[in-house]
Scaffold this motif. Structure first.
Motif, PDB file in Angstrom:
ATOM      1  N   ASN A 144       2.538  -4.628  -9.552  1.00 53.55           N
ATOM      2  CA  ASN A 144       1.704  -3.445  -9.438  1.00 53.55           C
ATOM      3  C   ASN A 144       0.928  -3.543  -8.133  1.00 53.55           C
ATOM      4  OD1 ASN A 144      -0.747  -1.700  -9.748  1.00 53.55           O
ATOM      5  ND2 ASN A 144       0.161  -1.295 -11.743  1.00 53.55           N
ATOM      6  N   PHE A 189      -1.527  -1.853  -6.962  1.00 51.75           N
ATOM      7  CA  PHE A 189      -2.978  -1.766  -7.102  1.00 51.75           C
ATOM      8  C   PHE A 189      -3.575  -3.117  -7.475  1.00 51.75           C
ATOM      9  CE2 PHE A 189      -6.714  -0.755  -9.821  1.00 51.75           C
ATOM     10  CZ  PHE A 189      -7.528  -0.248  -8.824  1.00 51.75           C
ATOM     11  N   TYR A 190      -2.919  -3.847  -8.353  1.00 57.21           N
ATOM     12  CA  TYR A 190      -3.394  -5.170  -8.728  1.00 57.21           C
ATOM     13  C   TYR A 190      -3.308  -6.125  -7.535  1.00 57.21           C
ATOM     14  CZ  TYR A 190      -2.751  -3.370 -13.486  1.00 57.21           C
ATOM     15  OH  TYR A 190      -2.811  -2.621 -14.625  1.00 57.21           O
ATOM     16  N   MET A 201       1.829   2.602  -3.324  1.00 59.72           N
ATOM     17  CA  MET A 201       0.772   3.257  -4.080  1.00 59.72           C
ATOM     18  C   MET A 201       0.745   4.754  -3.806  1.00 59.72           C
ATOM     19  SD  MET A 201      -2.289   0.462  -3.618  1.00 59.72           S
ATOM     20  CE  MET A 201      -3.466   1.504  -4.467  1.00 59.72           C
ATOM     21  N   PHE A 232       0.827  -1.214   0.000  1.00 61.92           N
ATOM     22  CA  PHE A 232       0.000   0.000   0.000  1.00 61.92           C
ATOM     23  C   PHE A 232       0.859   1.261   0.000  1.00 61.92           C
ATOM     24  CE2 PHE A 232      -2.337   3.311   2.341  1.00 61.92           C
ATOM     25  CZ  PHE A 232      -3.417   3.454   1.487  1.00 61.92           C
ATOM     26  N   MET A 263      -3.732  -5.323  -4.419  1.00 56.91           N
ATOM     27  CA  MET A 263      -4.866  -5.027  -3.545  1.00 56.91           C
ATOM     28  C   MET A 263      -6.169  -5.583  -4.111  1.00 56.91           C
ATOM     29  SD  MET A 263      -3.683  -3.702  -0.926  1.00 56.91           S
ATOM     30  CE  MET A 263      -2.050  -3.161  -0.429  1.00 56.91           C
TER      31      MET A 263
END
Length: 303
Positions: free
Chosen positions: A157, A159-160, A124, A121, A162
């Motif tokens: 990545n 975000f991927y 990000m 996190f 999460m």
């Protein structure tokens, strides 16, 4: 009686069914028409396009735009091969890392779940920046002018991660994990045989995102690739476009032949580049759609 009423409630009338089909067909045409129009323009004669403008059915067809682009010889085909290799290998590596990472932090029994979730996190929100990334890739990892410079920087990545963590937490029942443990399966065996078959919709989504990211990437090639044999497709098309812009901006130069400027397709070649860049990736959508449907039809826990 109750089942019959429920069946009648969910059954559409012929008029409503036809209306929904018309709406769906209209949306499909709206989605596909721009690409078809670009395809038509790419096969339009340049002089006809300049004289009549954009038309659905051109007055004169021509393949001069594609002929101009393919004048680069083997370079374009080699760029296609580089992009295909980077896209396939990169997507597989990205899926392996992301799914394993996400599955680990989705398990409540994992001791360091919070720590690794925070690491993902945190990236990000903050990153090291372009200069430190360039130093790490070129000097620390020594991937300058290497095919791996096009793969590894995009392999993970946050975000991927999460997205997949949320998918594993909400869509994979704990009963499935417990049944694997009761049968004596280890964590990795449980993940391969029980979790992955239930996770195909999420995996297909991440795979599609990764595939599009690798296929459309040109920035990493701009930073790390000087070898012409390792230039991917998007970067090659950008170089062709820059060459065209240079010729047009220096059209008053006496060293440039007027015949070159007259015969060089401008608008149609740009459309041809769009077709060459997006055409092959369109084939990936039916492949991933198949796994969307397959994953949604798999049942896990039976009552």
């Amino acid at each position: 009686m109750l089942k019959r009423r429920t069946r009648d409630f969910h059954q559409l009338s012929p008029v409503a069914n036809a209306l929904f089909h018309v709406i769906a067909a209209s949306l499909a045409i709206i989605a596909v028409f721009p690409f078809l129009f670009v395809l038509i323009i790419s096969f339009t004669d340049e002089n006809t396009l300049a004289r009549n403008g954009y038309r659905l059915i051109p007055e004169k067809w021509s393949v001069d735009a594609y002929h101009y682009i393919f004048q680069t010889g083997d370079s374009l085909l080699r760029s296609y091969g580089v992009t295909l290799f980077v896209t396939i290998v990169g997507t597989l590596i990205s899926l392996c890392i992301i799914t394993l990472y996400a599955y680990a932090i989705s398990r409540k029994s994992f001791k360091y779940r919070g720590f690794f979730s925070f690491i993902a996190f945190f990236t990000m929100l903050f990153n090291g920046g372009l200069v430190p990334t360039y130093i790490v890739v070129t000097q620390l990892l020594d991937m300058k002018d290497s095919i791996w410079a096009l793969i590894m920087p995009m392999a993970v990545n946050a975000f991927y991660i999460m997205i997949m963590r949320t998918f594993f937490s909400t869509m994979v029942p704990d009963a499935i994990i417990e049944s694997g443990r009761i049968d004596g399966a280890g964590e990795f065996q449980t993940f391969i045989r029980l979790v992955l078959p239930l996770s195909l919709p999420g995996i297909a989504t991440i795979a599609l995102f990764s595939t599009l990211g690798y296929w459309n990437d040109w920035f990493n090639a701009l930073l790390y690739i000087d070898n012409p044999d390792l230039v991917p497709l998007q970067s090659m098309l950008m170089r062709i476009e820059n060459s065209m812009q240079f010729i047009l901006q220096n059209s008053n130069n006496a060293s440039l032949s007027s015949g070159i400027l007259q015969n060089m397709p401008q608008d149609t070649s740009r459309m041809a580049m769009v077709v060459l860049a997006t055409g092959p990736i369109i084939l990936a959508y039916p492949f991933f759609q198949r796994y969307f449907v397959q994953g949604l039809t798999i049942g896990a826990v039976k009552e």
